[in-house]
Design a protein around this motif. Structure first.
Motif, PDB file in Angstrom:
ATOM      1  N   ALA A  18     -13.103  -3.154  12.501  1.00 43.36           N
ATOM      2  CA  ALA A  18     -12.226  -4.306  12.247  1.00 43.36           C
ATOM      3  C   ALA A  18     -10.807  -4.070  12.752  1.00 43.36           C
ATOM      4  CB  ALA A  18     -12.212  -4.630  10.752  1.00 43.36           C
ATOM      5  N   GLY A  19     -10.511  -2.842  13.185  1.00 40.47           N
ATOM      6  CA  GLY A  19      -9.198  -2.557  13.759  1.00 40.47           C
ATOM      7  C   GLY A  19      -8.178  -1.957  12.806  1.00 40.47           C
ATOM      8  N   MET A  20      -8.607  -1.434  11.672  1.00 45.06           N
ATOM      9  CA  MET A  20      -7.656  -0.825  10.739  1.00 45.06           C
ATOM     10  C   MET A  20      -7.042   0.419  11.370  1.00 45.06           C
ATOM     11  SD  MET A  20      -8.240   0.582   6.834  1.00 45.06           S
ATOM     12  CE  MET A  20      -8.356  -1.001   6.019  1.00 45.06           C
ATOM     13  N   GLY A  21      -5.728   0.539  11.248  1.00 48.35           N
ATOM     14  CA  GLY A  21      -5.004   1.687  11.783  1.00 48.35           C
ATOM     15  C   GLY A  21      -4.715   2.727  10.717  1.00 48.35           C
ATOM     16  N   GLN A  22      -3.997   3.762  11.112  1.00 47.64           N
ATOM     17  CA  GLN A  22      -3.735   4.882  10.209  1.00 47.64           C
ATOM     18  C   GLN A  22      -2.867   4.482   9.011  1.00 47.64           C
ATOM     19  OE1 GLN A  22      -2.441   8.454  12.149  1.00 47.64           O
ATOM     20  NE2 GLN A  22      -2.476   9.638  10.265  1.00 47.64           N
ATOM     21  N   ILE A  23      -1.822   3.706   9.225  1.00 46.17           N
ATOM     22  CA  ILE A  23      -0.968   3.318   8.093  1.00 46.17           C
ATOM     23  C   ILE A  23      -1.736   2.399   7.152  1.00 46.17           C
ATOM     24  CG2 ILE A  23       1.104   2.039   7.424  1.00 46.17           C
ATOM     25  CD1 ILE A  23       2.536   3.345   9.698  1.00 46.17           C
ATOM     26  N   GLY A  24      -2.514   1.494   7.712  1.00 43.95           N
ATOM     27  CA  GLY A  24      -3.344   0.631   6.878  1.00 43.95           C
ATOM     28  C   GLY A  24      -4.338   1.443   6.065  1.00 43.95           C
ATOM     29  N   LEU A  25      -4.949   2.416   6.712  1.00 41.91           N
ATOM     30  CA  LEU A  25      -5.927   3.256   6.016  1.00 41.91           C
ATOM     31  C   LEU A  25      -5.266   4.078   4.913  1.00 41.91           C
ATOM     32  CD1 LEU A  25      -8.864   4.140   5.865  1.00 41.91           C
ATOM     33  CD2 LEU A  25      -8.350   5.895   7.544  1.00 41.91           C
ATOM     34  N   THR A  75      -4.254   5.141  -0.707  1.00 45.42           N
ATOM     35  CA  THR A  75      -3.284   5.305  -1.796  1.00 45.42           C
ATOM     36  C   THR A  75      -3.550   4.288  -2.898  1.00 45.42           C
ATOM     37  OG1 THR A  75      -1.641   6.169  -0.269  1.00 45.42           O
ATOM     38  CG2 THR A  75      -0.818   5.296  -2.358  1.00 45.42           C
ATOM     39  N   TRP A  76      -3.803   3.043  -2.499  1.00 48.96           N
ATOM     40  CA  TRP A  76      -4.137   1.992  -3.473  1.00 48.96           C
ATOM     41  C   TRP A  76      -5.409   2.368  -4.233  1.00 48.96           C
ATOM     42  CZ3 TRP A  76      -8.513  -1.111  -3.646  1.00 48.96           C
ATOM     43  CH2 TRP A  76      -8.470  -2.175  -4.549  1.00 48.96           C
ATOM     44  N   GLY A  77      -6.433   2.810  -3.512  1.00 45.51           N
ATOM     45  CA  GLY A  77      -7.697   3.178  -4.149  1.00 45.51           C
ATOM     46  C   GLY A  77      -7.561   4.333  -5.117  1.00 45.51           C
ATOM     47  N   MET A  78      -6.781   5.348  -4.733  1.00 44.15           N
ATOM     48  CA  MET A  78      -6.569   6.494  -5.624  1.00 44.15           C
ATOM     49  C   MET A  78      -5.802   6.071  -6.876  1.00 44.15           C
ATOM     50  SD  MET A  78      -7.991   9.294  -4.704  1.00 44.15           S
ATOM     51  CE  MET A  78      -7.060  10.482  -5.663  1.00 44.15           C
ATOM     52  N   ALA A  79      -4.818   5.209  -6.707  1.00 45.79           N
ATOM     53  CA  ALA A  79      -4.066   4.724  -7.870  1.00 45.79           C
ATOM     54  C   ALA A  79      -4.987   3.919  -8.791  1.00 45.79           C
ATOM     55  CB  ALA A  79      -2.877   3.877  -7.417  1.00 45.79           C
ATOM     56  N   GLN A  80      -5.810   3.052  -8.216  1.00 50.26           N
ATOM     57  CA  GLN A  80      -6.759   2.269  -9.022  1.00 50.26           C
ATOM     58  C   GLN A  80      -7.705   3.203  -9.776  1.00 50.26           C
ATOM     59  OE1 GLN A  80      -6.728  -1.134  -9.386  1.00 50.26           O
ATOM     60  NE2 GLN A  80      -4.941  -1.161  -8.062  1.00 50.26           N
ATOM     61  N   ALA A  81      -8.215   4.215  -9.073  1.00 52.89           N
ATOM     62  CA  ALA A  81      -9.150   5.162  -9.682  1.00 52.89           C
ATOM     63  C   ALA A  81      -8.502   5.946 -10.819  1.00 52.89           C
ATOM     64  CB  ALA A  81      -9.690   6.120  -8.621  1.00 52.89           C
ATOM     65  N   ALA A  82      -7.196   6.178 -10.708  1.00 53.56           N
ATOM     66  CA  ALA A  82      -6.467   6.911 -11.740  1.00 53.56           C
ATOM     67  C   ALA A  82      -5.999   6.001 -12.874  1.00 53.56           C
ATOM     68  CB  ALA A  82      -5.266   7.622 -11.117  1.00 53.56           C
ATOM     69  N   GLY A  83      -6.329   4.703 -12.782  1.00 52.00           N
ATOM     70  CA  GLY A  83      -5.969   3.779 -13.848  1.00 52.00           C
ATOM     71  C   GLY A  83      -4.624   3.097 -13.664  1.00 52.00           C
ATOM     72  N   ASN A  84      -4.048   3.179 -12.474  1.00 51.01           N
ATOM     73  CA  ASN A  84      -2.755   2.573 -12.196  1.00 51.01           C
ATOM     74  C   ASN A  84      -2.984   1.359 -11.289  1.00 51.01           C
ATOM     75  OD1 ASN A  84      -0.058   2.067 -11.898  1.00 51.01           O
ATOM     76  ND2 ASN A  84       0.400   3.914 -10.734  1.00 51.01           N
ATOM     77  N   ASP A  85      -2.945   0.171 -11.858  1.00 51.31           N
ATOM     78  CA  ASP A  85      -3.264  -1.056 -11.133  1.00 51.31           C
ATOM     79  C   ASP A  85      -2.071  -1.522 -10.303  1.00 51.31           C
ATOM     80  OD1 ASP A  85      -4.573  -3.285 -10.222  1.00 51.31           O
ATOM     81  OD2 ASP A  85      -4.385  -4.417 -12.089  1.00 51.31           O
ATOM     82  N   ALA A 124       1.514   0.207  -2.696  1.00 44.77           N
ATOM     83  CA  ALA A 124       0.911   1.348  -1.998  1.00 44.77           C
ATOM     84  C   ALA A 124       1.554   1.533  -0.629  1.00 44.77           C
ATOM     85  CB  ALA A 124      -0.598   1.149  -1.871  1.00 44.77           C
ATOM     86  N   TYR A 125       1.754   0.433   0.095  1.00 46.99           N
ATOM     87  CA  TYR A 125       2.383   0.488   1.409  1.00 46.99           C
ATOM     88  C   TYR A 125       3.805   1.039   1.305  1.00 46.99           C
ATOM     89  CZ  TYR A 125       4.627  -1.035   5.705  1.00 46.99           C
ATOM     90  OH  TYR A 125       5.358  -1.073   6.867  1.00 46.99           O
ATOM     91  N   THR A 126       4.562   0.569   0.340  1.00 51.87           N
ATOM     92  CA  THR A 126       5.932   1.039   0.145  1.00 51.87           C
ATOM     93  C   THR A 126       5.939   2.546  -0.116  1.00 51.87           C
ATOM     94  OG1 THR A 126       6.613  -1.112  -0.700  1.00 51.87           O
ATOM     95  CG2 THR A 126       8.028   0.761  -1.250  1.00 51.87           C
ATOM     96  N   ALA A 127       4.995   3.025  -0.902  1.00 52.37           N
ATOM     97  CA  ALA A 127       4.899   4.461  -1.171  1.00 52.37           C
ATOM     98  C   ALA A 127       4.585   5.231   0.108  1.00 52.37           C
ATOM     99  CB  ALA A 127       3.842   4.732  -2.233  1.00 52.37           C
ATOM    100  N   ILE A 128       3.739   4.678   0.955  1.00 50.89           N
ATOM    101  CA  ILE A 128       3.369   5.345   2.207  1.00 50.89           C
ATOM    102  C   ILE A 128       4.563   5.413   3.155  1.00 50.89           C
ATOM    103  CG2 ILE A 128       1.996   5.091   4.336  1.00 50.89           C
ATOM    104  CD1 ILE A 128       0.443   6.221   1.971  1.00 50.89           C
ATOM    105  N   VAL A 129       5.240   4.307   3.378  1.00 51.15           N
ATOM    106  CA  VAL A 129       6.354   4.314   4.332  1.00 51.15           C
ATOM    107  C   VAL A 129       7.580   5.049   3.797  1.00 51.15           C
ATOM    108  CG1 VAL A 129       5.576   2.275   5.590  1.00 51.15           C
ATOM    109  CG2 VAL A 129       7.179   2.003   3.702  1.00 51.15           C
ATOM    110  N   SER A 130       7.667   5.204   2.476  1.00 51.06           N
ATOM    111  CA  SER A 130       8.783   5.969   1.905  1.00 51.06           C
ATOM    112  C   SER A 130       8.522   7.469   2.002  1.00 51.06           C
ATOM    113  CB  SER A 130       9.007   5.583   0.438  1.00 51.06           C
ATOM    114  OG  SER A 130       7.991   6.145  -0.379  1.00 51.06           O
TER     115      SER A 130
END
Length: 154
Positions: free
Chosen positions: A73-80, A85-95, A101-107
């Motif tokens: 589908a064309g997902m790139g590295q930052i998107g991935l 990051t979003w998935g790990m946060a969800q899995a840890a109970g942080n909705d 998640a994007y802000t955390a990645i670019v920061s």
């Protein structure tokens, strides 16, 4: 009083939920628990660009074949990284949102997106913060020992 018996799948659906999300046109189950070893591997991704490393984490969090579908589908590295990051946060109970998640990645601090009990940084990161050079330490100055004695009492 006896508890009602149900299957594991029924229990899991009731306790953890059965929420899904569409990401890059692929419907995935929102992670509700962190698979063993995934938290440690996530910390190592910042030092890796190997496709296999990313694929392994996507498979553990979202299921087999999802990685390939996202790449098609064309997902790139930052998107991935954002989705991981979003998935790990969800899995840890942080909705959190995808934007958070994007802000955390670019920061440069994806750990901020995790729950307050985020996993400890990987070994290399812990050691890089240490002031240790690996060499011998300097002798302590007698003036800084807090003792007026010039020799030991032995």
């Amino acid at each position: 009083m006896t508890a009602a018996r149900s299957s594991w799948d029924d229990f899991k659906r009731e306790v953890f939920g059965d929420r899904t999300e569409i990401i890059e046109g692929v419907e995935v189950k929102v992670p509700t628990d962190v698979p063993f070893g995934v938290a440690a591997r996530m910390g190592d991704l910042s030092e890796s660009s190997a496709q296999e490393d990313f694929e392994e984490l996507v498979c553990a969090l979202f299921g087999p074949e999802v990685f390939e579908q996202w790449m098609e589908a064309g997902m790139g590295q930052i998107g991935l990284m954002t989705v991981l990051t979003w998935g790990m946060a969800q899995a840890a109970g942080n909705d959190i949102s995808f934007q958070e998640a994007y802000t955390a990645i670019v920061s440069g601090d994806p750990g901020k997106a995790m729950s307050p009990e985020a996993p400890a940084p990987n070994r290399a990161a812990r050691r890089s913060r240490s002031g240790s050079t690996g060499g011998q330490s300097r002798r302590t100055s007698p003036a800084s020992t807090g003792s007026k004695r010039t020799r030991s009492r032995a």
